[in-house]
Structure formats: C-alpha cells, structure tokens
Scaffold this active site. Structure first.
Site, PDB file in Angstrom:
ATOM      1  N   LYS A 146       0.831  -1.201   0.000  1.00 58.03           N
ATOM      2  CA  LYS A 146       0.000   0.000   0.000  1.00 58.03           C
ATOM      3  C   LYS A 146       0.874   1.263   0.000  1.00 58.03           C
ATOM      4  O   LYS A 146       0.664   2.170  -0.801  1.00 58.03           O
ATOM      5  CB  LYS A 146      -0.917  -0.019   1.226  1.00 58.03           C
ATOM      6  CG  LYS A 146      -2.084   0.956   1.130  1.00 58.03           C
ATOM      7  CD  LYS A 146      -2.847   1.029   2.452  1.00 58.03           C
ATOM      8  CE  LYS A 146      -3.611  -0.234   2.792  1.00 58.03           C
ATOM      9  NZ  LYS A 146      -5.001  -0.193   2.352  1.00 58.03           N
ATOM     10  N   HIS A 202      -5.466 -44.194  -2.701  1.00 52.23           N
ATOM     11  CA  HIS A 202      -5.986 -44.796  -3.929  1.00 52.23           C
ATOM     12  C   HIS A 202      -7.083 -43.925  -4.539  1.00 52.23           C
ATOM     13  O   HIS A 202      -7.071 -43.609  -5.728  1.00 52.23           O
ATOM     14  CB  HIS A 202      -6.524 -46.195  -3.603  1.00 52.23           C
ATOM     15  CG  HIS A 202      -7.102 -46.897  -4.783  1.00 52.23           C
ATOM     16  ND1 HIS A 202      -8.450 -46.889  -5.051  1.00 52.23           N
ATOM     17  CD2 HIS A 202      -6.517 -47.580  -5.790  1.00 52.23           C
ATOM     18  CE1 HIS A 202      -8.661 -47.567  -6.170  1.00 52.23           C
ATOM     19  NE2 HIS A 202      -7.504 -47.998  -6.640  1.00 52.23           N
ATOM     20  N   CYS A 215       7.214 -39.437 -11.902  1.00 54.58           N
ATOM     21  CA  CYS A 215       5.834 -39.848 -12.169  1.00 54.58           C
ATOM     22  C   CYS A 215       4.990 -39.916 -10.905  1.00 54.58           C
ATOM     23  O   CYS A 215       3.842 -40.326 -10.947  1.00 54.58           O
ATOM     24  CB  CYS A 215       5.799 -41.169 -12.916  1.00 54.58           C
ATOM     25  SG  CYS A 215       6.447 -42.544 -11.955  1.00 54.58           S
ATOM     26  N   ARG A 232       0.003 -47.568 -15.112  1.00 57.85           N
ATOM     27  CA  ARG A 232      -0.044 -48.509 -13.985  1.00 57.85           C
ATOM     28  C   ARG A 232      -0.848 -49.722 -14.431  1.00 57.85           C
ATOM     29  O   ARG A 232      -2.084 -49.703 -14.406  1.00 57.85           O
ATOM     30  CB  ARG A 232      -0.710 -47.862 -12.776  1.00 57.85           C
ATOM     31  CG  ARG A 232       0.067 -46.718 -12.123  1.00 57.85           C
ATOM     32  CD  ARG A 232      -0.772 -46.106 -11.012  1.00 57.85           C
ATOM     33  NE  ARG A 232      -0.015 -45.315 -10.075  1.00 57.85           N
ATOM     34  CZ  ARG A 232      -0.063 -43.970  -9.999  1.00 57.85           C
ATOM     35  NH1 ARG A 232      -0.809 -43.298 -10.849  1.00 57.85           N
ATOM     36  NH2 ARG A 232       0.638 -43.342  -9.084  1.00 57.85           N
ATOM     37  N   MET A 242      -5.073  -6.104  11.110  1.00 61.68           N
ATOM     38  CA  MET A 242      -5.831  -4.892  11.329  1.00 61.68           C
ATOM     39  C   MET A 242      -5.849  -4.094  10.039  1.00 61.68           C
ATOM     40  O   MET A 242      -4.847  -3.967   9.372  1.00 61.68           O
ATOM     41  CB  MET A 242      -5.188  -4.035  12.409  1.00 61.68           C
ATOM     42  CG  MET A 242      -6.033  -2.819  12.717  1.00 61.68           C
ATOM     43  SD  MET A 242      -5.144  -1.497  13.521  1.00 61.68           S
ATOM     44  CE  MET A 242      -5.020  -0.346  12.172  1.00 61.68           C
ATOM     45  N   SER A 278      12.582 -43.324 -13.450  1.00 61.80           N
ATOM     46  CA  SER A 278      11.429 -42.464 -13.225  1.00 61.80           C
ATOM     47  C   SER A 278      11.242 -42.388 -11.715  1.00 61.80           C
ATOM     48  O   SER A 278      11.108 -43.413 -11.045  1.00 61.80           O
ATOM     49  CB  SER A 278      10.200 -43.055 -13.911  1.00 61.80           C
ATOM     50  OG  SER A 278       9.083 -42.238 -13.634  1.00 61.80           O
ATOM     51  N   TYR A 283      11.593 -35.025 -18.131  1.00 65.17           N
ATOM     52  CA  TYR A 283      10.143 -34.827 -18.203  1.00 65.17           C
ATOM     53  C   TYR A 283       9.503 -34.965 -16.833  1.00 65.17           C
ATOM     54  O   TYR A 283      10.103 -35.505 -15.902  1.00 65.17           O
ATOM     55  CB  TYR A 283       9.501 -35.832 -19.177  1.00 65.17           C
ATOM     56  CG  TYR A 283       9.545 -37.264 -18.698  1.00 65.17           C
ATOM     57  CD1 TYR A 283       8.562 -37.772 -17.847  1.00 65.17           C
ATOM     58  CD2 TYR A 283      10.580 -38.115 -19.080  1.00 65.17           C
ATOM     59  CE1 TYR A 283       8.609 -39.090 -17.398  1.00 65.17           C
ATOM     60  CE2 TYR A 283      10.641 -39.418 -18.637  1.00 65.17           C
ATOM     61  CZ  TYR A 283       9.652 -39.906 -17.791  1.00 65.17           C
ATOM     62  OH  TYR A 283       9.707 -41.186 -17.333  1.00 65.17           O
ATOM     63  N   GLY A 294      -5.768 -10.923   7.116  1.00 58.68           N
ATOM     64  CA  GLY A 294      -5.839 -11.351   8.515  1.00 58.68           C
ATOM     65  C   GLY A 294      -5.467 -10.257   9.509  1.00 58.68           C
ATOM     66  O   GLY A 294      -5.584 -10.419  10.715  1.00 58.68           O
ATOM     67  N   ARG A 351      -3.452  -1.360  -6.563  1.00 55.95           N
ATOM     68  CA  ARG A 351      -2.627  -2.588  -6.477  1.00 55.95           C
ATOM     69  C   ARG A 351      -3.055  -3.509  -7.611  1.00 55.95           C
ATOM     70  O   ARG A 351      -4.113  -3.315  -8.212  1.00 55.95           O
ATOM     71  CB  ARG A 351      -2.845  -3.284  -5.128  1.00 55.95           C
ATOM     72  CG  ARG A 351      -4.291  -3.653  -4.891  1.00 55.95           C
ATOM     73  CD  ARG A 351      -4.477  -4.301  -3.529  1.00 55.95           C
ATOM     74  NE  ARG A 351      -5.892  -4.394  -3.220  1.00 55.95           N
ATOM     75  CZ  ARG A 351      -6.375  -4.778  -2.062  1.00 55.95           C
ATOM     76  NH1 ARG A 351      -5.573  -5.102  -1.083  1.00 55.95           N
ATOM     77  NH2 ARG A 351      -7.665  -4.858  -1.861  1.00 55.95           N
ATOM     78  N   ARG A 387      -3.587   2.884   8.474  1.00 52.51           N
ATOM     79  CA  ARG A 387      -3.844   1.584   7.831  1.00 52.51           C
ATOM     80  C   ARG A 387      -2.595   0.722   7.868  1.00 52.51           C
ATOM     81  O   ARG A 387      -1.479   1.224   7.737  1.00 52.51           O
ATOM     82  CB  ARG A 387      -4.221   1.775   6.362  1.00 52.51           C
ATOM     83  CG  ARG A 387      -5.517   2.497   6.130  1.00 52.51           C
ATOM     84  CD  ARG A 387      -5.721   2.648   4.618  1.00 52.51           C
ATOM     85  NE  ARG A 387      -7.100   2.877   4.275  1.00 52.51           N
ATOM     86  CZ  ARG A 387      -7.626   4.082   4.066  1.00 52.51           C
ATOM     87  NH1 ARG A 387      -6.872   5.160   4.182  1.00 52.51           N
ATOM     88  NH2 ARG A 387      -8.893   4.207   3.742  1.00 52.51           N
TER      89      ARG A 387
END
Ligand code: PEP
Ligand code: MG
Length: 886
Positions: free
Chosen positions: A26, A468, A844, A574, A107, A777, A864, A105, A352, A96
């Site tokens: 601010k 799962h 993975c 899988r 003041m 992997s 990757y 959160g 902002r 402020r």
C-alpha cells in the site's frame, strides 16, 4: 542512520513502487501514485523495518522514530493547511496496515483519527455540518474501540440499534446530529465501563495507539494463520500508513468507491466498479448499503436501478477513467483501486494488482501481450498454474446457494452432484440406469475401480492426497474429496453422518474437489471453457519450456484426454488398473489362487490378449510418443475378494473350494503391505507375471507398427527395486521375451528397460542401477512415504497437526519435500548420469503436477514430468515458468 518514515503528498514522494519490501504494498503504491502526479491525500509510511525492530526489541520502537513521525506529520499539516489536534480546524488522519503481500488477517483501518470532544465541534463548524461531524466521531470511536482498544464490535452495534429503536429510526441516514451525539456519549461510556478508563482524547495518544495496534496485529492469530497458509515469512513485517483524511460522506457531491481497470471475473478490458454517494470507504465493503455501478454499461447489464457514477458525476468519472488508463499502463497490469470524492474533488487512496479469476488472468495476460503492453514471458509469469484447475473442470456456480456439511482434502478438482451410494457395485448399477451417483467409501481399493468410474464424484473419510481414491480420481478427472474424517460412514445401515445431518443411500450431495467441501443437495455448476486465450497461452508456454510433459494414464479415455491437453507421451501406465475389468479379474484371481507355476501360466495366458489389446490402444492413441509401462506393482491380495459372498463366487468361478480361497487370503495377508510383497518382488517370485506383461507389450508394439503405423518404442519400467540385482534378473527375462517375440513375428523391436526410483536405497545405489537401467522415473509417492516413514494412506490424519505446528511446511505428498526427498532425487540423478550420461530421467509421482515440484525438476535438469491428465496444462505452464527461472 536508518530512515524509518517516508513521506508522500503534494505531487512527490520519498518512496517508489519498487520499495514494497520496505514500505509495504500500500505504502509503495501510494508513493508511486504521488510521483505520477495523481491526487493522493498527503501522508507518510512507517516502514516494515520498524515492525521488525519492534519485535526484535521486546515491542519497543527504535530510537528516532518519534521525531521522524513528528516531522512527517508536520509536512502533512503544511500540505493540507490544518494542524493535528487543532481546536479550530483539525487535521484528521487514517491509519492503515500494509504488508508486502496483501494480508486480510491483519488490522485494516482506523478512520477519522484525531477527533475528540473538542475537535468534533471544530469539524462541525468548519464543515458547516454538525451531523457529519458527530457521525464521523462515532465511527471513529467504534473503529478505534474495536481494533485498537479491543472493545468488541457488537457492543457498539447493540448501542446503535437501541438508540435507533428509541428514536424510531431505521436508516443511519435518518439520524440527526443530536442522535449521533447521543450515540457518541453512549459509546464513550461503554469504553469506560469495559476498560475502566476513558476513551483517549489526546490525538497523539490516539495516533500511537493505532500505530501500535497495526504492529501488534502482525502477530495476531488470524495474521499468523494467514501467513502460514500463504507462506509469508513473519520476518517481513508490516508497514503503517498514516494519511490525511478526505471525506466521501460530507454531502451529495461526495462519494467513495472501489474499481478495477478490467473486469476481474471475466478479464474484459472495460472499466468496472462500485461506488456510493455520500459514504465513507468502509460502507462499500461492509455491505450496509448496496453500492451503485460505476458505468452506464454496467448499470444496464446488471439491471441496477441506482444511478451510475458516470451519470451522477460525469466530470469526476472522466478524471477517474484517465487515472485508470494511466495506472494500468504504468503498472502494466490490471489494477484494483480505491477512491474518494470530497466536495467534487477526486482522491486516490489505493492501487494494487487486482485479484482475478483464472479466466480473467488468462484473458488479461493474452490481451496485454497482443497489445504489446507485456511480453510473452510476462504473460506466462502472470498466470498462476494452479489456478488453471478452475478452468479444466466444471466448477460450482459462485452465485448458487450452498449448505456445507463436511470438509475433507481437495483431492481431485471439479464439482459434482449425485445420489450417495456406499458400494462400488451399487454405483455401477445405479449409473447403468442413468442415475448420477457419488460414491461414498471409508476408503477405496482397486476393486472399486468400476464403481469409481461410474460415479460423478468420490468421497472418502480416510486417506490422503496420494491415497488410492485421490490418485485414481485425479487420473479420471473425477471430483474427489478424501480423508473427510468427520464424516461417519455406516456401511451396514447405508448412512453417512456429517455436520449434524444423517444422509441415507439415494440422498443428494455435492462435492467440490477443489476446496474439499461437502454440500447438501445439488448445487449448480458452470462448464469448463478452454477457449482461445487458454490455448494461446499454452502455445507460448510450450515454446519456452524445456521439460517435456507426459501423463499418468492407463485407459484409452485418460490417454485421449491427456493428448487433448497436450501430453507428450505416457510417463506411467499402472498396469494393475487394467486387471479389474469383470472379465479379467476372474483370470487374475485364478492366477493368484493357482498353486503351481503351470496353473499361473495358464491363467496368465488368458490375460495376455486383454493386455495386448490395452497396449495396442494406448500405442495407437499416443502415435509414436513415448509410452512407459510399469509392470505389476500392488500386492496380490488387492485383487482378491474379501466378503463371504464374493469369496463363494470366486471359489465357484475358479473351481476351487472356499476354504482354499480363504487360505490363500490368509497366506497373502501382510501386516504392512506397502512394504511387503509388491513391486518387482512379485516379478522375482513369479517371473511368469512379468513375462506375460512384457510379451503383451512387445506383441502390441509389433501389431501397431506393422501396417506402416507410427513407430513405437515402449519403455518397460520395473517398480520398487532396491538395487541393481533385481533389475539385472528382470531385465534379462524381458530381453529373452523380446527375442522370442522377434523370432515368432519375424520383426525387430526397439524398446527401453528402466526402473522406478522410489525407495531410498535405490536412490543411493543409482550409480550401479544405471548400469542396467536405460531410464529412471522417480516414484516420489513411495519415495516420500519411505523417506519419511510416513504411510501414504494414513498420514492425512495427523498431517494437519504437523503443518499447524510448522514442523512440515505442507503436505509432502502434494509438494515435494525438496530438502529431504529432493536430496535423494538429486543424488540419484547425479549418480545415474555419472554411469550413463544419456540416461532419461523423469518423475511420475503425484508431484509431477505440482508447480513448485516442477520447478525443482527443472532445476535438476530432469527430462520430463508425468502427471494425471487434468494436470497436464498446469504442468505445461509451470514448466515454462520454471524455465524462465521462477
Ligand atoms: C510412486 O510411488 O510415486 C508411483 C508413481 O507409483 P504408485 O503411486 O503407483 O505407487
Ligand atoms: Mg510407487
């Protein structure tokens, strides 16, 4: 000497927008607006370093602060021509908080500071409006009493209500000057009775009280929680902004409002906002009065019958439009601004970067880039990859009513409604009749797969983000809330209890897999929209990223979805998920129940054609892209039935006695199956299983390539090895099968054999494992589980406590623990490369779709990441950001 206070006003400022670390967001932006020559009420910012010093010194202010505040205050007095505390024409100020990152959160604001029994009369005579003066004074006592003195808000509300009732008044606007004066007296009495001391009358005491409250609020419980949730370090501190008051509530030529330089929910390049005539800032936010639209277009579109600012105050509106353009082009981003109009003069109180939806973020980034305002790189950095989730699934209509009855982990995003069922069988049966169902289970197992597929959404009361249910649901793109511990599920009575409500089979609930909320009844949803802006940004991201993005997929639907989202291959198939189809599970169980190798081989022979077809489908969909197939991984007991009725059924189908099935179940039972007879240990014990799978892969590869199809180079992956030896044995067996298939088919095969690195020992021994493995992997689900010694399925129950106590920064199954698990990954990559310089490296585990973990993979130079289909776009963007060094 450290400078503690930075002044601004009168067309210049000591600070700048790039000083947000010191001045807070601010303060830095107020300074910048002054430097840009915009109308900003003068004021000063006490730096975040004061906050840090305050806490370092047992809540004492640094030397020299007092003098600097006095000097800055005097400068403000001079600019506005009024003195603080003056009995004739007093300067009033607002105080402020303002941290580096916006922090709801803390003041927030105290307005009208400097009013007391004397200055209120001065304000009355200067403004010529006694009612306004006393209204301002009562607002001040209320705010100051609440946020600085700690007298609860409701005390003041009660008094206000009582006075209004006595007077027979319903609206604040109908209160007279004397009415407000009466309220002021009652407020002061309340403060006296609550605190045993009077409301402070000395303006300087008021000022230091408010400054102290802002610094004090940096460490309040709400702020601490907010910081924890948003990873904001306590060491940042907050700044305090003290600024001359301007009044939006001094008559009908006054107003206050909030506006956005573009629409924050759609991203449309059109001025957007709300304002109130004759009101003070907080009235817009507090929702006491309905704000009016800023523009005529907005008014028409919303059907509002209130007068727009454009119509009510055309001159000031025009000025505001110019400021909108100036600020947006200066900051090169969508701005969220606050303003006040005092007696026809416009003042800017804040600007902002505006918060925005994912849709708006994409549109703004793409349009600003097209207009040459920002570069492609900027555009990519502007969009939060995790936010893209909002666009890939149906989401809850934000306008719709909802009654939340439970909360779990946000395991797989998207919103879904349906009738609750408590078993996979019923889910399938009802879905078959065209009903929409939500599968509710304590936890799921691979047996439930068909029911999970049939369900619109999945809710479990146990299990974490890699349980799962969570993994499978993400793969299918099915919304899932898991680990909702407070939901009590009673299978026998087919009921679930949550939030004090008991629901039975067939009742309708809605899940929000992005927030973890469980809601009563059906809540309306909005469809995903992957239109132009989305694909445009993805295209730019693809050019900039280095990491390849693969997907974890085993069904044709998942593979198609992932391709649609831009996956460049399969990083993890899988194979166990392929055995649960009703036709196959019989042969699978027959194989498990067989007492001899011969028996197993004959059952496996029945599975071979199915597996081959699975791979043919996947290879065709992936059109020559790499496909990594992992051989069987879970312990065999997962495929066996557990209830009596099912045991009887299986015994009959397999032609064995129920006793044999039960004995086999007992044989296979393990105290800790996650660390038991699974992964390559199955392949070592029963080589015929992996031989069948390898054969299916090779035959499929030949089948797909034979008629001029795209070349296929399958990557066969062995799970859960602890060292080189297992891989040596299993690789030899695979090579032997390949040679046999080549002979039989008269064709040449190209393939790779590699391994998962998902146990700490494997990571440590990566150097010699790489002598055999052509790729690694990283299975970071198991690697996290085994590095931490933390069960994937049970950790959710106490992880919250660990996170609340700051022992873990977050759930290590969601975002990779870079210090510990990451060190193993890094070490294994280094040792693997030392042996085999061109070894292919990927990840993975579920972390493959998490932006922070992707940045880590980029830093490690992996080739990757592989993630569930719906995360592919997130990974593409995150990989580009990682490449740009975010
Ligand atoms: C892993 O352990 O990270 C992995 C990908 O395998 P799974 O989740 O199937 O154990
Ligand atoms: Mg694993």
């Amino acid at each position: 000497m450290t400078k503690w206070v930075y002044g601004f006003g009168g067309g210049s400022a000591e600070g700048r927008s790039d000083m947000r670390e010191l001045l807070g967001g601010k303060g830095a932006n107020l300074a910048e607006m002054c430097n840009l020559g915009l109308p900003v009420p003068p004021g000063f910012t006490i730096t975040t370093e004061v906050c840090t010093a305050f806490y370092d010194n047992d809540r004492a202010y640094p030397d020299g602060l007092n003098a600097e505040v006095e000097t800055a205050l005097a400068a403000v007095e001079k600019l506005v021509g009024r003195s603080f505390g003056d009995a004739k024409d007093p300067l009033l100020v607002s105080v402020r908080s303002g941290a580096r990152a916006s922090m709801p959160g803390m003041m927030d604001t105290v307005l009208n500071l400097g009013l007391n029994d004397e200055t209120v009369e001065a304000l009355a005579s200067v403004s010529g409006d006694r009612r306004f003066a006393y209204d301002s004074y009562r607002r001040f006592i209320q705010m100051y009493g609440d946020v600085v003195l700690g007298v609860d808000h409701y005390h003041f509300e009660d008094i206000l209500e009582t006075v209004k009732e006595d007077k027979g008044v319903t609206l604040d606007t109908d209160m007279s000057a004397d009415d407000w004066a009466e309220v002021v007296e009652a407020f002061k009495k309340k403060v006296q009775s609550e605190l045993g001391q009077p409301f402070p009358q000395d303006p300087r005491e008021q000022l230091w009280g408010a400054i102290g409250a802002v610094f004090g609020s940096w460490m309040n419980a709400r702020a601490n929680t907010y910081r924890r949730l948003h990873n904001i370090p306590a060491s940042w501190g907050t700044a305090v902004n003290v600024q001359a008051m301007v009044f939006g509530n001094m008559g009908n030529d006054c107003a206050t409002g909030v506006c956005f330089s573009r629409n924050p929910s759609t991203g449309e390049d059109r001025f957007y906002g709300e304002y109130l005539i004759n009101a003070q800032g907080e009235d817009v936010v507090a929702g006491i009065r309905t704000p009016a639209p800023l523009t005529e277009i907005e008014k028409q579109e919303s059907g509002s019958d209130l007068i727009s600012m454009e119509a009510a105050m055309p001159r000031v509106f025009k000025e505001l439009c110019d400021i909108r353009e100036k600020l947006e082009s200066h900051y090169r981003d969508m701005q969220d601004m606050e303003f006040t109009v005092e007696s026809g003069k416009l003042y800017m109180l804040q600007t902002r970067a505006g918060k925005r939806t994912a849709k708006a973020a994409l549109r703004i980034a793409v349009e600003m880039c097209r207009d040459g305002v920002i570069s492609q790189k900027d555009a990519i950095m502007r969009v939060n990859p995790a936010q893209l989730d909002q666009l890939l699934h149906p989401t809850l209509d934000p306008e719709a009513d909802r009654k939340v009855v439970g909360m779990g982990l946000p395991a797989s995003p998207g919103a879904a409604s349906g009738q609750i069922v408590f078993s996979a069988e019923v889910a399938e049966e009802w879905a078959g009749k065209g009903r929409k169902v939500i599968l509710v289970r304590i936890e799921t197992s691979p047996e439930d797969i068909a029911g999970m597929h049939a369900a619109q959404g999945i809710l479990t009361s146990r299990g974490g983000m890699t349980s799962h249910a969570a993994v499978v649901a993400r793969g299918m793109g099915t919304p899932c809330v898991c680990g909702a511990g407070a939901v009590k599920i009673d299978y026998a009575n087919k009921t679930m209890m949550s939030g004090g409500v008991t629901l039975k089979e067939g009742d309708v609930i809605t899940l929000d897999g992005a927030t973890g909320e469980v809601m009563l009844g059906e809540v309306a949803t909005l469809k995903p929209d992957l239109s132009g802006d989305f694909s445009q940004l993805m295209e730019w991201a693809d050019v900039l990223r280095r990491l390849k993005i693969r997907t974890n997929a085993e069904t044709p639907e998942e593979a198609e979805t992932a391709r649609g989202f831009g996956a460049e291959g399969i990083g993890l198939c899988r194979t166990e998920h392929m055995f649960f189809d009703p036709e196959r599970i019989i042969s699978m169980r027959e194989m498990i129940l067989a007492e001899t190798e011969q028996g197993r081989r004959s059952a496996l022979a029945k599975l071979l054609p199915y597996q081959r077809q699975d791979f043919i489908d996947l290879f065709r969909i992936m059109k020559g892209l790499p496909v990594t197939i992992r051989l069987l991984d879970p312990p065999l007991h997962e495929f066996l039935p557990h209830g009596d009725a099912e045991i009887a059924e299986v015994a009959k189908a397999a032609g064995v006695s129920e006793a044999i099935v039960k004995r086999r179940l007992l044989d296979l039972a393990e105290a800790n199956p996650m660390l038991g007879h699974r992964g390559c240990r199955l392949g070592i014990s029963y080589p015929e299983i992996y031989e069948m799978q390898a054969r299916a892969i090779f035959e499929a590869a030949i089948e797909v390539t034979k008629d001029g199809g795209d070349p296929v180079i399958p990557e066969i992956m062995i799970p859960l090895i602890v060292g080189k030896k297992e891989l040596e044995i299993l690789k030899a067996a695979i090579i032997k099968v390949a040679a046999e298939v080549e002979d039989e088919k008269g064709a040449k095969l190209k393939y790779l054999v590699g391994t998962m690195i998902e146990l700490p020992r494997a990571a440590l021994r990566a150097g010699e494992i790489a002598e055999e493995a052509e790729f690694f992997s990283f299975g970071t689900n198991d690697l996290t589980q085994t590095t931490f010694g933390l069960s994937r399925d049970d950790a959710a129950r106490f992880l919250d406590t660990y996170i609340a106590k700051d022992i873990f920064a977050g759930d290590p199954f969601v975002s990779l623990d870079q210090d510990g698990v990451g060190e193993l990954v890094s070490l294994a990559a280094e040792r693997g490369r030392a042996t085999r310089s061109d070894i292919k490296l990927g990840i993975c585990g579920e972390h493959g779709g998490d932006p922070a973990s992707i940045a880590f993979c980029e830093a490690q130079g992996l080739d990757y990441v592989s993630c569930s289909p719906y995360r592919v776009p997130i990974a593409r963007l995150a990989a580009a950001q990682a490449a740009l060094g975010k």
